[in-house]
Design a protein around this motif. Structure first.
Motif, mmCIF file in Angstrom:
data_model
loop_
_atom_site.group_PDB
_atom_site.id
_atom_site.type_symbol
_atom_site.label_atom_id
_atom_site.label_comp_id
_atom_site.label_asym_id
_atom_site.label_seq_id
_atom_site.Cartn_x
_atom_site.Cartn_y
_atom_site.Cartn_z
ATOM 1 N N GLU B 70 0.826 -1.202 0.000
ATOM 2 C CA GLU B 70 0.000 0.000 0.000
ATOM 3 C C GLU B 70 0.869 1.265 0.000
ATOM 4 O O GLU B 70 0.651 2.194 -0.776
ATOM 5 C CB GLU B 70 -0.879 0.010 1.254
ATOM 6 C CG GLU B 70 -2.346 0.222 0.961
ATOM 7 C CD GLU B 70 -3.130 0.291 2.258
ATOM 8 O OE1 GLU B 70 -3.649 1.380 2.537
ATOM 9 O OE2 GLU B 70 -3.182 -0.732 2.971
ATOM 10 N N ASP B 120 -3.519 5.610 8.832
ATOM 11 C CA ASP B 120 -2.561 4.502 8.730
ATOM 12 C C ASP B 120 -1.697 4.636 7.492
ATOM 13 O O ASP B 120 -0.474 4.486 7.554
ATOM 14 C CB ASP B 120 -3.306 3.148 8.672
ATOM 15 C CG ASP B 120 -3.620 2.655 10.073
ATOM 16 O OD1 ASP B 120 -3.074 3.243 11.030
ATOM 17 O OD2 ASP B 120 -4.416 1.702 10.200
ATOM 18 N N PHE B 123 0.858 7.450 7.879
ATOM 19 C CA PHE B 123 2.014 7.115 8.725
ATOM 20 C C PHE B 123 2.936 6.125 8.016
ATOM 21 O O PHE B 123 4.153 6.236 8.097
ATOM 22 C CB PHE B 123 1.561 6.532 10.069
ATOM 23 C CG PHE B 123 0.695 7.460 10.852
ATOM 24 C CD1 PHE B 123 0.828 8.830 10.717
ATOM 25 C CD2 PHE B 123 -0.258 6.980 11.741
ATOM 26 C CE1 PHE B 123 0.028 9.709 11.434
ATOM 27 C CE2 PHE B 123 -1.058 7.845 12.463
ATOM 28 C CZ PHE B 123 -0.918 9.209 12.311
ATOM 29 N N ASP B 124 2.329 5.137 7.313
ATOM 30 C CA ASP B 124 3.154 4.172 6.572
ATOM 31 C C ASP B 124 3.964 4.879 5.498
ATOM 32 O O ASP B 124 5.120 4.528 5.231
ATOM 33 C CB ASP B 124 2.275 3.094 5.925
ATOM 34 C CG ASP B 124 1.710 2.133 6.964
ATOM 35 O OD1 ASP B 124 2.213 2.155 8.111
ATOM 36 O OD2 ASP B 124 0.765 1.387 6.650
ATOM 37 N N VAL B 126 5.028 8.004 5.608
ATOM 38 C CA VAL B 126 6.140 8.726 6.260
ATOM 39 C C VAL B 126 7.307 7.765 6.470
ATOM 40 O O VAL B 126 8.454 8.086 6.158
ATOM 41 C CB VAL B 126 5.702 9.316 7.625
ATOM 42 C CG1 VAL B 126 6.911 9.844 8.387
ATOM 43 C CG2 VAL B 126 4.680 10.421 7.430
ATOM 44 N N GLU B 127 6.995 6.551 6.963
ATOM 45 C CA GLU B 127 8.058 5.571 7.199
ATOM 46 C C GLU B 127 8.764 5.200 5.905
ATOM 47 O O GLU B 127 9.989 5.101 5.849
ATOM 48 C CB GLU B 127 7.468 4.304 7.841
ATOM 49 C CG GLU B 127 6.909 4.569 9.226
ATOM 50 C CD GLU B 127 7.499 3.650 10.285
ATOM 51 O OE1 GLU B 127 8.537 3.025 10.004
ATOM 52 O OE2 GLU B 127 6.915 3.568 11.376
ATOM 53 N N ILE B 145 0.596 16.072 8.761
ATOM 54 C CA ILE B 145 0.478 15.670 10.164
ATOM 55 C C ILE B 145 0.517 16.889 11.077
ATOM 56 O O ILE B 145 -0.250 16.989 12.035
ATOM 57 C CB ILE B 145 1.595 14.664 10.538
ATOM 58 C CG1 ILE B 145 1.381 13.363 9.763
ATOM 59 C CG2 ILE B 145 1.615 14.379 12.037
ATOM 60 C CD1 ILE B 145 2.473 12.335 9.946
ATOM 61 N N PHE B 161 -4.864 10.676 16.953
ATOM 62 C CA PHE B 161 -3.922 9.651 16.504
ATOM 63 C C PHE B 161 -4.075 8.333 17.246
ATOM 64 O O PHE B 161 -3.285 7.419 17.054
ATOM 65 C CB PHE B 161 -2.486 10.172 16.632
ATOM 66 C CG PHE B 161 -2.229 11.359 15.767
ATOM 67 C CD1 PHE B 161 -2.136 11.208 14.393
ATOM 68 C CD2 PHE B 161 -2.112 12.632 16.305
ATOM 69 C CE1 PHE B 161 -1.912 12.301 13.588
ATOM 70 C CE2 PHE B 161 -1.889 13.734 15.496
ATOM 71 C CZ PHE B 161 -1.802 13.561 14.134
ATOM 72 N N ASN B 162 -5.090 8.259 18.116
ATOM 73 C CA ASN B 162 -5.372 7.028 18.851
ATOM 74 C C ASN B 162 -4.145 6.545 19.625
ATOM 75 O O ASN B 162 -3.661 5.433 19.441
ATOM 76 C CB ASN B 162 -5.870 5.958 17.870
ATOM 77 C CG ASN B 162 -6.467 4.776 18.600
ATOM 78 O OD1 ASN B 162 -6.728 4.867 19.801
ATOM 79 N ND2 ASN B 162 -6.669 3.689 17.893
ATOM 80 N N ILE B 163 -3.630 7.417 20.476
ATOM 81 C CA ILE B 163 -2.438 7.082 21.258
ATOM 82 C C ILE B 163 -2.837 6.907 22.722
ATOM 83 O O ILE B 163 -3.660 7.660 23.246
ATOM 84 C CB ILE B 163 -1.384 8.203 21.144
ATOM 85 C CG1 ILE B 163 -0.938 8.313 19.692
ATOM 86 C CG2 ILE B 163 -0.179 7.918 22.038
ATOM 87 C CD1 ILE B 163 -0.136 9.535 19.408
#
Lengths: 370, 186
Positions: B70, B120, B123-124, B126-127, B145, B161-163
């Motif tokens: 993805e 999701d 963030f993926d 960014v990585e 972000i 961000f569900n932290i």
């Protein structure tokens, strides 16, 4: 797809390695990072890493900060901060009614003083503050005192912030000055010693060294004293040779270098001018004339050098009176100062400032995290 | 002898053909293959540029074990869109002076590109951008972000961000005491 949704419910959505997280934080402004510190411990540990903090500091843009006390409220201590894009914001502190002033600003921290001689270090970006213990000599202090002043500085090598306090010795001896130092994180003042030559002006911090002028009889025989914040050793320099030191001279920091401001001209003569000489950073002897401009007509009979002379955005900013800020553009052909802001309703002081997340305590739960 | 020479020549032509190809094939961690313009990949990613220059690009799909399909699809999509939208000279100068130059606002298409992503996926991405050394893509994703964080309290950021909040009450109280100063507008 369904698997993905199930994962989000069970685990935190933010599953990013520290490397990538650091890349995100590098690009956020300090105001946003201040809130991020309180989100969770793994974020805090990235955001209190000294290397990260100073790298971020290096990428932040310098602002011009106007500092003023709001005298409307009694039970709150409110300060108004305005920046050069003319947006103003207010900071307040409950249950304090004293007025405060800024001794100086360094790495996004403001060194605040009040009339009792108390010192508070404030990071206005994070809201974090540190009240220092009362210094040994507490005969009060003022924004303008030349014999009792504080200055916040930073040693690049040890990455320590230190507040220095210069004050007169126990016996009133006009040729002696005492110095004590408070290292942020240490918790106490240390006596550094007593030195010959009383300051004629407040100190200026430039790149790990605090400089101040001392006068012996004539202005031309003044010395520039330097306190190296890393070694805590003193040194001195003579003023650069000059035909005349006219009315007055003082020190300031412009473009990261030590500068000497000299007001020239005689009382009944032509208009006074301000000369700015800059010290080359690798040679303690070589001063170069850097800027030269006329002071406005109302300064005609004035002896003093402007208290706040700053470099920001390619221009020289000069505060001549309590409510006016002037500006000199070196790229323009004019040697005149122009009014930078319309006169404000309140007195203020002007400082250069960088928003930062420099913390004021050493161990933000780092021990618990490991 | 003759045969060997012929084989060598064939090898040579195959290599030349490979060098002439204007796309590279990338393989995600889950084995999916993606084609991306070689020129764009070399221009936008320091890691891919190094691999192309060093000849470590595999014709049958260069393994990128750290990147899921993805995220890789988004990377490739971004590269291809970028190749069509920005004159290369401007881009090269902006990537070289990145560390000193102030951040350049995302273009309209870059904004749209990140706006359509789920959290999701963002963030993926960014990585992946971090892994591939894609400074501009990092800028654009991190800008998104930062917009999501702007003006939010720690509680609101955790929610978005569900932290999980792993501070104890005492620890938060201790921090609050130190934050004696507060903004009026907060």
């Amino acid at each position: 797809m369904e698997q993905k949704k199930a994962r989000a419910v069970e685990e935190p959505a933010w599953l990013m390695c520290d490397d990538a997280l650091t890349e995100v934080f590098r690009r956020l402004p300090a105001r946003a990072l201040a809130a991020c510190r309180l989100v969770c411990k793994s974020w805090l540990s990235v955001l209190t890493d000294p290397h990260f903090i100073h790298e971020h500091l290096g990428r932040s843009q310098q602002k011009l900060l106007l500092f003023a006390n709001d005298r409307v409220s009694d039970r709150l201590l409110t300060v108004v901060l305005a920046d050069d894009i003319k947006s103003m914001y207010q900071l307040w502190r409950p249950a304090a009614s004293r007025s405060v002033f800024v001794h100086n600003s360094c790495n996004g921290l403001l060194c605040l003083g009040d009339s009792t001689g108390a010192v508070e270090v404030l990071n206005p970006t994070t809201g974090e503050s540190l009240m220092l213990p009362m210094p040994m000599y507490t005969a009060g202090s003022s924004q303008f005192s030349s014999c009792n002043w504080h200055c916040l500085g930073f040693c690049p090598k040890t990455r320590e912030h230190k507040v220095v306090h210069f004050y007169p010795g126990a016996h009133i001896d006009s040729f002696k000055v005492r110095c004590e130092i408070y290292t942020i994180g240490a918790g106490f003042w240390r006596q550094v010693g007593s030195f010959r030559g009383a300051p004629t002006d407040r100190g200026v911090h430039v790149n790990g060294t605090v400089y101040y002028l001392t006068k012996f009889r004539y202005i031309a025989s003044s010395r520039i004293n330097c306190l190296n914040l890393e070694t805590e050793k003193f040194d001195e320099m003579v003023l650069p040779p000059r035909k005349s030191y006219g009315g007055h001279c003082s020190l300031t920091e412009l473009e990261g270098k030590l500068c000497l401001l000299v007001v020239d001209g005689v009382l009944e003569g032509p208009r006074r001018t301000l000369d700015i000489l800059m010290l080359s950073s690798d040679d303690k002897q070589s001063w170069t004339p850097r800027y030269h401009f006329y002071l406005p007509w109302f300064m005609h009979s004035c002896y003093f050098t402007p208290k706040h002379t700053l470099f920001h955005d390619g221009k020289i900013w000069v505060q001549l009176l309590a409510r006016n800020l002037y500006c000199f553009d070196p790229t323009s052909s004019s040697e005149e100062l122009t009014i930078a802001w319309p006169e404000l309703e309140f007195p203020f002081s002007t400082h250069t400032f960088i928003e930062s997340i420099v913390p004021l305590r050493k161990d933000y739960f780092i021990k618990q995290i490991q | 002898m003759e045969v060997d020479k012929g084989k060598g020549e064939a090898e040579e032509t195959r290599k030349v053909a490979e060098a002439d190809r204007d796309t590279v094939t990338l393989k995600s961690s889950d084995g999916k293959l993606f084609e991306v313009s070689k020129e764009a990949a070399a221009r936008l990613s320091t890691v891919l540029a190094g691999m192309i220059a060093g000849g470590s690009i595999d014709d049958n799909g260069t393994d990128l074990k750290q990147i899921g399909s993805e995220a890789l699809e988004n990377v490739v999509d971004y590269c291809n869109k970028h190749a069509n939208s920005i004159p290369s000279a401007a881009l090269i100068s902006s990537s070289i002076s990145f560390n000193t130059a102030p951040f350049k606002e995302p273009e309209e298409w870059e904004r749209k590109f990140v706006d359509r992503l789920s959290h999701d996926a963002l963030f993926d991405l960014v990585e992946a951008a971090n892994f591939l050394g894609m400074e501009r893509l990092l800028d654009v994703t991190c800008h998104k972000i930062s917009e999501m964080m702007k003006g939010k309290s720690p509680d609101q950021i955790r929610e978005v961000f569900n932290i999980k909040n792993d501070y104890t009450k005492e620890e938060l109280e201790e921090i609050r005491q130190e934050l004696a100063w507060a903004f009026y507008d907060d």
